[in-house]
Design a protein around this motif. Sequence first.
Motif, PDB file in Angstrom:
ATOM      1  N   UNK A  55       5.603  18.282 -20.922  1.00  0.00           N
ATOM      2  CA  UNK A  55       5.646  16.867 -21.315  1.00  0.00           C
ATOM      3  C   UNK A  55       4.462  16.044 -20.830  1.00  0.00           C
ATOM      4  N   UNK A  56       3.774  16.485 -19.793  1.00  0.00           N
ATOM      5  CA  UNK A  56       2.645  15.727 -19.253  1.00  0.00           C
ATOM      6  C   UNK A  56       1.509  16.680 -18.912  1.00  0.00           C
ATOM      7  N   UNK A  57       0.303  16.342 -19.348  1.00  0.00           N
ATOM      8  CA  UNK A  57      -0.878  17.144 -19.023  1.00  0.00           C
ATOM      9  C   UNK A  57      -2.040  16.212 -18.697  1.00  0.00           C
ATOM     10  N   UNK A  58      -3.188  16.793 -18.452  1.00  0.00           N
ATOM     11  CA  UNK A  58      -4.393  16.000 -18.211  1.00  0.00           C
ATOM     12  C   UNK A  58      -4.911  15.461 -19.551  1.00  0.00           C
ATOM     13  N   UNK A  59      -5.633  14.350 -19.542  1.00  0.00           N
ATOM     14  CA  UNK A  59      -6.147  13.813 -20.808  1.00  0.00           C
ATOM     15  C   UNK A  59      -7.342  14.629 -21.308  1.00  0.00           C
ATOM     16  N   UNK A  60      -7.265  15.027 -22.575  1.00  0.00           N
ATOM     17  CA  UNK A  60      -8.376  15.767 -23.177  1.00  0.00           C
ATOM     18  C   UNK A  60      -8.237  15.708 -24.694  1.00  0.00           C
ATOM     19  N   UNK A  61      -9.372  15.656 -25.378  1.00  0.00           N
ATOM     20  CA  UNK A  61      -9.359  15.524 -26.836  1.00  0.00           C
ATOM     21  C   UNK A  61      -8.681  16.703 -27.530  1.00  0.00           C
ATOM     22  N   UNK A  62      -8.692  17.868 -26.892  1.00  0.00           N
ATOM     23  CA  UNK A  62      -8.119  19.058 -27.528  1.00  0.00           C
ATOM     24  C   UNK A  62      -6.639  18.870 -27.848  1.00  0.00           C
ATOM     25  N   UNK A  63      -5.920  18.163 -26.969  1.00  0.00           N
ATOM     26  CA  UNK A  63      -4.484  17.980 -27.190  1.00  0.00           C
ATOM     27  C   UNK A  63      -4.230  17.115 -28.426  1.00  0.00           C
ATOM     28  N   UNK A  64      -5.090  16.125 -28.644  1.00  0.00           N
ATOM     29  CA  UNK A  64      -4.968  15.309 -29.854  1.00  0.00           C
ATOM     30  C   UNK A  64      -5.214  16.120 -31.113  1.00  0.00           C
ATOM     31  N   UNK A  65      -6.193  17.013 -31.041  1.00  0.00           N
ATOM     32  CA  UNK A  65      -6.492  17.886 -32.175  1.00  0.00           C
ATOM     33  C   UNK A  65      -5.301  18.799 -32.481  1.00  0.00           C
ATOM     34  N   UNK A  66      -4.714  19.365 -31.418  1.00  0.00           N
ATOM     35  CA  UNK A  66      -3.541  20.227 -31.591  1.00  0.00           C
ATOM     36  C   UNK A  66      -2.378  19.446 -32.208  1.00  0.00           C
ATOM     37  N   UNK A  67      -2.191  18.204 -31.737  1.00  0.00           N
ATOM     38  CA  UNK A  67      -1.103  17.374 -32.256  1.00  0.00           C
ATOM     39  C   UNK A  67      -1.280  17.119 -33.753  1.00  0.00           C
ATOM     40  N   UNK A  68      -2.494  16.781 -34.154  1.00  0.00           N
ATOM     41  CA  UNK A  68      -2.749  16.520 -35.576  1.00  0.00           C
ATOM     42  C   UNK A  68      -2.462  17.758 -36.419  1.00  0.00           C
ATOM     43  N   UNK A  69      -2.881  18.904 -35.933  1.00  0.00           N
ATOM     44  CA  UNK A  69      -2.658  20.148 -36.667  1.00  0.00           C
ATOM     45  C   UNK A  69      -1.162  20.439 -36.803  1.00  0.00           C
ATOM     46  N   UNK A  70      -0.417  20.287 -35.706  1.00  0.00           N
ATOM     47  CA  UNK A  70       1.027  20.540 -35.739  1.00  0.00           C
ATOM     48  C   UNK A  70       1.746  19.547 -36.645  1.00  0.00           C
ATOM     49  N   UNK A  71       1.358  18.275 -36.566  1.00  0.00           N
ATOM     50  CA  UNK A  71       2.007  17.243 -37.380  1.00  0.00           C
ATOM     51  C   UNK A  71       1.793  17.490 -38.867  1.00  0.00           C
TER      52      UNK A  71
END
Length: 202
Positions: A55-71
């Motif tokens: 539920x909580x990680x360090x801030x990094x652009x990669x997580x946003x990219x993963x979120x967009x792909x999953x969504x």
Amino acid sequence: MSKFALKTTLPGYLREEQGRIEGIARDYGLDFFPTVFEMLSYDQMNEIAAYGGFPTRYPHWRFGMEYEQLSKSYEYGLSKIYELVINNNPSFAYLLEGNSLTEQRLVMAHVYGHVDFFKNNFSFRATDLDAHGNLSDPMRRAEPFNPQRKWVDKMANHGQRVRRHMDRIGVSKVEEFIDFCLSIENLIDPWRPFTPQRPRDS
């Protein structure tokens, strides 16, 4: 507890199902950590999945990219995450809001299988922590076996540490360093903790 706690507790009828399914799993001989189920919307599920299941990680652009792909994959009907389970003690499992009752029952039973595997499979001993939060020796198993696995807390602490570094030396420098680290991520040998150490020649 995850940041979604209190907003995402299971409804009463699913708590009853959880108790029933847990009893059946124990009757079949499964030995698992206490398991906390939470209900998430597909947005929340994708967010946690993008964070690698935490539920909580360090801030990094990669997580946003993963979120967009999953969504996008979910919205186009290409994939659906029914549940996420965290190798933690207690274990956290996230159910997808909108699943049918039959799906939720199947997923809960499936989760108990995962958690039994997390607790008892030899390979997962490499994720045990000692009293100081460091990895313990996977070759030794104390009895009774109730390992300390606080990975949700550990990931949150790592995230806070990275944020402090970002505040101190700047987002760009820290993010660039993380990029370098992630570029060699696939070179890490996951079997290393189980490889007997050879004595070095003097």
